[in-house]
Design an enzyme around this catalytic site. Sequence first.
Site, short mmCIF file in Angstrom:
data_model
loop_
_atom_site.label_atom_id
_atom_site.label_comp_id
_atom_site.label_asym_id
_atom_site.label_seq_id
_atom_site.Cartn_x
_atom_site.Cartn_y
_atom_site.Cartn_z
N GLU A 82 19.99 48.81 29.22
CA GLU A 82 19.95 47.48 28.58
C GLU A 82 18.91 46.53 29.17
O GLU A 82 18.98 45.32 28.95
CB GLU A 82 21.33 46.82 28.61
CG GLU A 82 22.15 47.06 27.37
CD GLU A 82 22.82 48.42 27.32
OE1 GLU A 82 23.52 48.65 26.34
OE2 GLU A 82 22.65 49.25 28.21
N TYR A 92 18.32 45.92 32.43
CA TYR A 92 18.66 45.35 33.73
C TYR A 92 17.87 46.04 34.85
O TYR A 92 17.02 46.89 34.60
CB TYR A 92 20.16 45.45 33.97
CG TYR A 92 20.99 44.50 33.12
CD1 TYR A 92 20.94 43.12 33.32
CD2 TYR A 92 21.80 44.96 32.10
CE1 TYR A 92 21.70 42.25 32.55
CE2 TYR A 92 22.56 44.10 31.31
CZ TYR A 92 22.50 42.75 31.55
OH TYR A 92 23.24 41.89 30.77
N ARG A 99 25.23 54.41 33.48
CA ARG A 99 24.80 53.99 32.14
C ARG A 99 23.30 54.25 32.01
O ARG A 99 22.48 53.62 32.68
CB ARG A 99 25.10 52.51 31.96
CG ARG A 99 24.92 51.97 30.55
CD ARG A 99 26.16 52.15 29.69
NE ARG A 99 26.06 51.32 28.49
CZ ARG A 99 26.61 50.13 28.37
NH1 ARG A 99 27.29 49.60 29.39
NH2 ARG A 99 26.50 49.46 27.24
N HIS A 153 18.25 43.93 26.00
CA HIS A 153 18.69 42.64 25.48
C HIS A 153 17.56 41.89 24.77
O HIS A 153 17.82 41.07 23.89
CB HIS A 153 19.26 41.77 26.60
CG HIS A 153 20.62 42.21 27.05
ND1 HIS A 153 21.65 42.47 26.18
CD2 HIS A 153 21.13 42.43 28.30
CE1 HIS A 153 22.73 42.85 26.86
NE2 HIS A 153 22.44 42.84 28.14
N GLN A 184 30.61 36.03 17.51
CA GLN A 184 30.66 34.58 17.62
C GLN A 184 31.43 34.09 18.83
O GLN A 184 31.06 33.07 19.42
CB GLN A 184 31.26 33.99 16.35
CG GLN A 184 30.39 34.14 15.13
CD GLN A 184 30.99 33.47 13.90
OE1 GLN A 184 31.66 32.46 14.00
NE2 GLN A 184 30.74 34.05 12.75
#
Length: 599
Positions: A210, A212, A261, A299, A391
């Site tokens: 992701e 990181y 991961r 991201h 949301q």
Amino acid sequence: MASTLRAARAGLSRRRQLRAFSAVEQRPELPYCSSSDEHPHGTYPHLFAPLTLPCGLTLRNRTLMGSMHTGLEEHHDADGGLGRMAAFYGERAAGGAGIIVTGGVAPNREGWVLPMAGKMSTAKEAAQHACVTEAVHDAGGLIAMQILHAGRYAYHPMAVAPSKKKAPINVITPRALSDKDIRRTIDDFARCAELAKSCGYDGVEIMGSEGYFINEFLAPRTNVRDDDWGGSFENRSRLALEIMKAVRAAVGVEDFAVIFRVSMLELVENGLSFDESVELSAALHAAGVDIINTGIGWHEARVPTIATCVPRGAFAFATRNVKDALDAKAAHPLLCATNRINDAATAERILARGDADLVSLARPFLADENIVRKAWEGAEAETNTCIGCNQACLDHTFKLVPVSCLVNPRAGHETLLNLEQAPAPQRVAVVGAGPAGPVAGAWPALAAGHAVTLFEASDRRKKSALGAGLGKTTGWIHRAALRQRGVEFVRGCEYVSVEDDGFHAKVDGRARARRPPRTPPSRGQVSVNDLYDETDVDAFLIGGAQKAGELDAKRAIDQGYRLAGAIETAEPGAVLEMPVGWRASALKMRRDAMGRNSA
């Protein structure tokens, strides 16, 4: 027997009770939500098959509750403990998760996502997590702590990365680590894992995807070093492998899982290639990893990966591609598929096809902590399904307010929001059957034991049956459930007035009066509050009736849930809303000090 008793207490149908009985009573030694080859689950034989990891731990089924940023890892109680985090994960363990992975915990201060975020580098910090692991174990579950170093995604001035390259979604430019810094960081990962084991965790997940910290070393996009930690893939993958080896050495090889991961689909330019993902996975397998979890996208990627528009299970192909490539190399690590797997049927299909050995469900556990249990008991129709709206989860994370769920406001607030049965049930009128009415007003009040009548005006709704336009596959469920709960549907209704003797309306032109003592109107895009202004009964405004500036189902549902839990004692007219977290306030202050506008 435990499952049968749960089913009976929940008032389930005889058929559901027998299905639960059949799965457990024939093999009483099997754990809850788990079957076997000899006695497979009738509907989901692959999903509920147990899985023994290389370290010796056995997962009761093939579900992994994926890591999410909830904010609970740094939300300490008055006594310094992590009671809210313990309650949150404890309920999801009781709901049947095979193994849970917590939100990210940093191995050092440089790895913080935000200032004062969750960190585990001392015995004192580890001790705070003992209540979390105890709660999960008491519920029959397993839990791993995610070790997350934010790298250049860190939102604080101590941010570090392989190279001095700012992320496009951050305002902070990271400092490039020296060789000495890198070796110290490897030690910090190992220390963090050792501490996690000391406070009762059953494993750790090393976050390597992701975008990181570890992913940044792996990808040429962010790693432009020319030393032993950059350049060739062998050098770029050195950090990931050294961390894996150090962690395994620190925690041993038995009864403690190490999950890694790995990014299997970067969705950014100049990232880790497919062949490199395969090579990394094979090397991690050789280094003693128990599970390789799939990472999809960075991201900063501009490709949707978890939004509603992404089909269910859409990215399972990425895991399957890596699995096939590893099989060709005679390497067979356990692989976990992820992203938009939000129901048992999707999970079963992925496992049955052989795409993966496990499936990760993250946000679905926000929407319904019992998603696995309900599938086990044949109650899938009762599942509160994640709709992929983001949301109240991801959007809240980036706004630094408490994480919850649009369709389940109680998520993340288990110690604060509990709809207990009212000692003196009341008659409640929900005026307005728009999106907020049935869900925000009626359901929470029903859960608290109140009698509910739902009103709607004919000039704002068609006269056909309420809910007639709901989706074909789920609309009948919602309508039937409301009827089973005793909700009275009044359609073709025209508001007249509120008098001393009650609420007056015309139904198909005929006068009708009803006197509910407490009336929460919940209607529309434009606040039409003449009824509220006229009434002398205890009334409350929620949803569009309280604020019609935008269609905000999240706010309406949250308000209705909170009101239902306090309707007997709330001051008439009070508006109950989610409090703003301390982190959001701190960030605004910091941004103001830096001369930037708050988001």
